[in-house]
Write a protein that holds these residues in place. Structure first.
Motif, PDB file in Angstrom:
ATOM      1  N   LEU A 114      55.278  50.395  70.867  1.00  0.00           N
ATOM      2  CA  LEU A 114      54.677  49.272  71.214  1.00  0.00           C
ATOM      3  C   LEU A 114      55.611  48.393  71.695  1.00  0.00           C
ATOM      4  O   LEU A 114      56.997  48.438  71.679  1.00  0.00           O
ATOM      5  N   THR A 115      55.335  47.443  72.731  1.00  0.00           N
ATOM      6  CA  THR A 115      56.410  46.289  72.922  1.00  0.00           C
ATOM      7  C   THR A 115      56.216  45.230  71.934  1.00  0.00           C
ATOM      8  O   THR A 115      55.325  45.446  71.285  1.00  0.00           O
ATOM      9  N   ILE A 116      57.223  44.598  71.987  1.00  0.00           N
ATOM     10  CA  ILE A 116      57.165  43.246  71.048  1.00  0.00           C
ATOM     11  C   ILE A 116      56.023  42.401  71.161  1.00  0.00           C
ATOM     12  O   ILE A 116      55.311  42.166  70.389  1.00  0.00           O
ATOM     13  N   ALA A 117      55.682  42.214  72.601  1.00  0.00           N
ATOM     14  CA  ALA A 117      54.284  41.329  72.766  1.00  0.00           C
ATOM     15  C   ALA A 117      53.297  42.106  72.468  1.00  0.00           C
ATOM     16  O   ALA A 117      52.207  41.214  71.505  1.00  0.00           O
ATOM     17  N   GLU A 118      53.083  43.354  72.473  1.00  0.00           N
ATOM     18  CA  GLU A 118      52.078  44.191  71.920  1.00  0.00           C
ATOM     19  C   GLU A 118      51.803  44.111  70.557  1.00  0.00           C
ATOM     20  O   GLU A 118      50.778  43.850  69.673  1.00  0.00           O
TER      21      GLU A 118
END
Length: 177
Positions: A114-118
């Motif tokens: 996952l990215t941080i935003a996700e």
């Protein structure tokens, strides 16, 4: 003024200097350690013929030539599997507008990551609607392992704010709304 301080310091430093020097000179000197005897040979000569170690042993050379080593790299197979897993990527589900924290936004992410935003979007969705955004749905939506998703929801808590009450009654306090 500073010249006077230097004179006083020199006077204390040189006080009774001659007597102290005579006392040090008259002390008994420590004995010097005995030197190693140099008349002995450095290494004792081997018994028997010294030419044995210089001659070639044909029998050992033929045995050595007969040895054949075949080597294979065992780490080659797991790298191919890891390369295939890395090739499995999923498109980005959610991103923040602009350069977030000065980082370049990725167009796609490896499966299971996952990215941080996700991660923040998934956590806030679960926090707001836990019946709709269950761990199973989040795992399916972002191609994650169910065990990792449950751990993410349980241990990654960026929104929790704790207000510690003051020790005294007259201290200012933030009102919880």
């Amino acid at each position: 003024m500073s010249n006077m301080g230097a004179r006083v310091a020199r006077m204390f430093r040189n006080f009774n200097l001659e007597n102290r020097v005579h006392r040090e000179i008259s002390k008994e000197k420590p004995r010097v350690a005995p030197r190693h005897g140099t008349s002995l040979p450095l290494m004792p000569r081997p018994r028997g013929d010294s030419g044995d170690r210089d001659r070639r042993n044909e029998r050992l050379l033929t045995l050595l030539r007969a040895v054949y080593v075949e080597s294979t790299d065992p780490a080659a197979a797991p790298k191919e599997v890891a390369a295939e897993k890395a090739a499995e990527r999923r498109p980005l589900r959610f991103s923040l507008p602009g350069d977030v924290y000065g980082l370049v936004e990725l167009p796609d992410v490896p499966k299971g990551k996952l990215t941080i935003a996700e991660a923040l979007k998934a956590l806030s969705s679960h926090h707001r609607q836990p019946q709709t955004w269950t761990p199973g749905k989040i795992a399916q939506e972002y191609s994650l392992d169910l065990k990792d998703t449950k751990a993410l929801l349980e241990f990654f808590i960026p929104f929790q704010v704790q207000i510690i009450p003051p020790k005294s009654e007259n201290a200012k306090q933030i009102k919880a709304s």
